[in-house]
Design an enzyme around this catalytic site. Structure first.
Site, PDB file in Angstrom:
ATOM      1  N   HIS A  13      -6.238  -9.564 -12.134  1.00 54.74           N
ATOM      2  CA  HIS A  13      -5.515  -9.739 -10.858  1.00 54.74           C
ATOM      3  C   HIS A  13      -4.089 -10.187 -11.169  1.00 54.74           C
ATOM      4  O   HIS A  13      -3.856 -11.355 -11.484  1.00 54.74           O
ATOM      5  CB  HIS A  13      -6.230 -10.794 -10.000  1.00 54.74           C
ATOM      6  CG  HIS A  13      -5.619 -10.990  -8.644  1.00 54.74           C
ATOM      7  ND1 HIS A  13      -6.383 -11.094  -7.503  1.00 54.74           N
ATOM      8  CD2 HIS A  13      -4.337 -11.112  -8.236  1.00 54.74           C
ATOM      9  CE1 HIS A  13      -5.601 -11.273  -6.463  1.00 54.74           C
ATOM     10  NE2 HIS A  13      -4.337 -11.292  -6.885  1.00 54.74           N
ATOM     11  N   HIS A  15       0.314  -9.502 -10.141  1.00 57.58           N
ATOM     12  CA  HIS A  15       1.357  -8.872  -9.316  1.00 57.58           C
ATOM     13  C   HIS A  15       2.536  -8.529 -10.215  1.00 57.58           C
ATOM     14  O   HIS A  15       3.157  -9.428 -10.785  1.00 57.58           O
ATOM     15  CB  HIS A  15       1.802  -9.824  -8.203  1.00 57.58           C
ATOM     16  CG  HIS A  15       0.676 -10.165  -7.278  1.00 57.58           C
ATOM     17  ND1 HIS A  15       0.397  -9.436  -6.155  1.00 57.58           N
ATOM     18  CD2 HIS A  15      -0.274 -11.140  -7.343  1.00 57.58           C
ATOM     19  CE1 HIS A  15      -0.670  -9.945  -5.553  1.00 57.58           C
ATOM     20  NE2 HIS A  15      -1.100 -10.988  -6.254  1.00 57.58           N
ATOM     21  N   LYS A  96      -8.048  -3.318  -2.434  1.00 54.04           N
ATOM     22  CA  LYS A  96      -7.731  -4.729  -2.177  1.00 54.04           C
ATOM     23  C   LYS A  96      -7.495  -4.975  -0.698  1.00 54.04           C
ATOM     24  O   LYS A  96      -6.659  -4.326  -0.072  1.00 54.04           O
ATOM     25  CB  LYS A  96      -6.478  -5.110  -2.989  1.00 54.04           C
ATOM     26  CG  LYS A  96      -5.959  -6.515  -2.745  1.00 54.04           C
ATOM     27  CD  LYS A  96      -6.891  -7.577  -3.327  1.00 54.04           C
ATOM     28  CE  LYS A  96      -6.472  -8.986  -2.943  1.00 54.04           C
ATOM     29  NZ  LYS A  96      -5.268  -9.447  -3.610  1.00 54.04           N
ATOM     30  N   HIS A 133      -9.064 -10.785  -0.763  1.00 53.79           N
ATOM     31  CA  HIS A 133      -8.368 -12.047  -0.572  1.00 53.79           C
ATOM     32  C   HIS A 133      -9.130 -12.714   0.567  1.00 53.79           C
ATOM     33  O   HIS A 133      -8.981 -12.341   1.725  1.00 53.79           O
ATOM     34  CB  HIS A 133      -6.895 -11.829  -0.217  1.00 53.79           C
ATOM     35  CG  HIS A 133      -6.133 -13.110  -0.064  1.00 53.79           C
ATOM     36  ND1 HIS A 133      -4.958 -13.374  -0.714  1.00 53.79           N
ATOM     37  CD2 HIS A 133      -6.408 -14.230   0.662  1.00 53.79           C
ATOM     38  CE1 HIS A 133      -4.538 -14.596  -0.395  1.00 53.79           C
ATOM     39  NE2 HIS A 133      -5.394 -15.131   0.458  1.00 53.79           N
ATOM     40  N   HIS A 168      -9.204 -15.062  -6.631  1.00 55.44           N
ATOM     41  CA  HIS A 168      -8.593 -16.405  -6.717  1.00 55.44           C
ATOM     42  C   HIS A 168      -9.363 -17.448  -5.911  1.00 55.44           C
ATOM     43  O   HIS A 168      -8.830 -18.087  -5.007  1.00 55.44           O
ATOM     44  CB  HIS A 168      -7.106 -16.382  -6.335  1.00 55.44           C
ATOM     45  CG  HIS A 168      -6.724 -15.464  -5.199  1.00 55.44           C
ATOM     46  ND1 HIS A 168      -7.318 -15.523  -3.968  1.00 55.44           N
ATOM     47  CD2 HIS A 168      -5.802 -14.475  -5.131  1.00 55.44           C
ATOM     48  CE1 HIS A 168      -6.776 -14.595  -3.191  1.00 55.44           C
ATOM     49  NE2 HIS A 168      -5.861 -13.952  -3.870  1.00 55.44           N
ATOM     50  N   ASP A 241      -3.568 -14.018 -10.864  1.00 57.88           N
ATOM     51  CA  ASP A 241      -2.784 -13.975  -9.627  1.00 57.88           C
ATOM     52  C   ASP A 241      -1.321 -14.323  -9.917  1.00 57.88           C
ATOM     53  O   ASP A 241      -0.616 -14.860  -9.052  1.00 57.88           O
ATOM     54  CB  ASP A 241      -3.358 -14.905  -8.541  1.00 57.88           C
ATOM     55  CG  ASP A 241      -2.823 -14.544  -7.150  1.00 57.88           C
ATOM     56  OD1 ASP A 241      -2.376 -13.404  -6.959  1.00 57.88           O
ATOM     57  OD2 ASP A 241      -2.848 -15.412  -6.257  1.00 57.88           O
TER      58      ASP A 241
END
Ligand code: DOR
Ligand code: ZN
Length: 333
Positions: A13, A15, A96, A133, A168, A241
């Protein structure tokens, strides 16, 4: 023990963005001991179908990504069953789902899971992963993850073969439920949620570089995350994350959520796992359990951690990395 040789890490995970932050986010991956990532789709514009996922992967490679990139698409109210088949045909591994408005670039997120059941059916049919999420928009921020757990239960009951990851994870309640839900449900745990609580965000001072979503919770929640990792539970694995925001977007009156932890990921985890008496669990957490749940081959390339102090710099490109200014006990050679 002064040396550790481990398989290069999976980050399930991350970004990596699609702008001037990307070159730094890409450079940080190998710097932090990671060799394979699952790239999140909340870029601007979003990655919302198979062709866009493939384009995004190519753009990341053009920006110097010399690691394996697994792709995701974003699940919104506009996602169709055809988008899911097309994503599967383009090698996308996960879909996601974001709660509307809760975090970075999530205005097109969802508020209710029931209308998405036909899409979940398609995800299950194509044997993709549903990546959640897990927070409910509008619920008090400390309770927003726990409030989502009923929906998680509901999805699992209706789609018993769907593989789901609660991303997360931050609460003891979520850890308990994921354990109880059985083999199709897993959770990722970030570096920072193993280490910080809400006190490190807004305890005595505001620390914007510790602000992320879901927010860090109570000491008992952090303990539960560490305990489940220490127990060697195979359905709890590493997803950083890591979320780069420029320093001016963090140190401001209305700052963005996200912690940029990837540049010193394995150095930090070696330090933290040793301090927590669970260094023997590091390899499972970073290089085995995630690969197994995603049904990927395990990484064979090795990284070499040595017990040498490593001071995290104040800046990494335009970002402030997690633990900046602090010295970790382990370095990557
Ligand atoms: O803190 C966060 N930052 N949480 C998320 O869910 C998204 C991420 C980001 O993209 O900045
Ligand atoms: Zn994220």
């Amino acid at each position: 023990m002064n040396e550790l040789r481990l398989p290069i890490a999976d980050d399930m995970h991350i970004h990596l963005r699609n702008d001037e932050r990307t070159e730094h986010a890409v450079r940080a991956v190998r710097a932090g001991g990671t060799g394979r990532v699952l790239a999140m789709p909340n870029t601007v514009p979003a990655v919302s179908n198979g062709a866009e996922a493939e384009n995004y992967r190519r753009r990341l490679q053009d920006q110097g990504a010399d690691f394996e990139i697994l792709t995701t698409i974003k699940l919104t109210g506009r996602t169709t069953v055809e988008d899911i088949s097309d994503a599967a045909a383009n090698g996308v591994v996960a879909v996601k789902q974001y709660p509307m408005g809760v975090t970075t670039n999530s205005d097109d997120g969802v508020t209710d899971v029931r209308p998405l059941f036909p899409i979940y059916e398609a995800i299950q049919d194509k044997d993709l992963i549903l990546s959640l999420h897990g927070e409910v928009p509008g619920v008090f921020v400390m309770d927003a993850e726990t409030a989502f757990l009923d929906s998680l239960h509901d999805i699992c009951r209706n789609f018993p073969k769907l593989r789901i990851i609660l991303e997360h994870t931050t609460t003891a309640a979520a850890v308990d439920l994921v354990k109880e839900l059985g083999d199709h449900v897993a959770a990722t745990i970030t570096d920072h949620h193993l280490a910080i609580t809400l006190d490190d965000v807004v305890g005595s001072k505001i620390q914007p570089h510790h602000f992320c979503m879901p927010v860090a919770k109570r000491p008992g929640d952090r303990d539960a995350l560490n305990a489940v990792v220490k127990s060697g539970h195979p359905r709890f694995f590493s997803g950083t994350d890591s979320a780069p925001h420029k320093v001016e977007d963090k140190e401001t009156a209305c700052g963005c959520a996200g912690i940029f932890n990837s540049p010193f990921h394995m150095q930090f985890l070696a330090h933290h796992f040793e301090e927590s008496g669970m260094l023997d669990r590091l390899e499972d957490f970073t290089s085995r359990f995630g690969a197994d749940f995603y049904r990927l081959r395990r990484n064979t390339e090795e990284i070499h951690l040595v017990r040498e102090p490593c001071t995290v710099p104040e800046r990494y490109g335009p970002m402030v990395p997690f633990r900046s200014g602090q010295t970790l006990n382990w370095s990557l050679r």
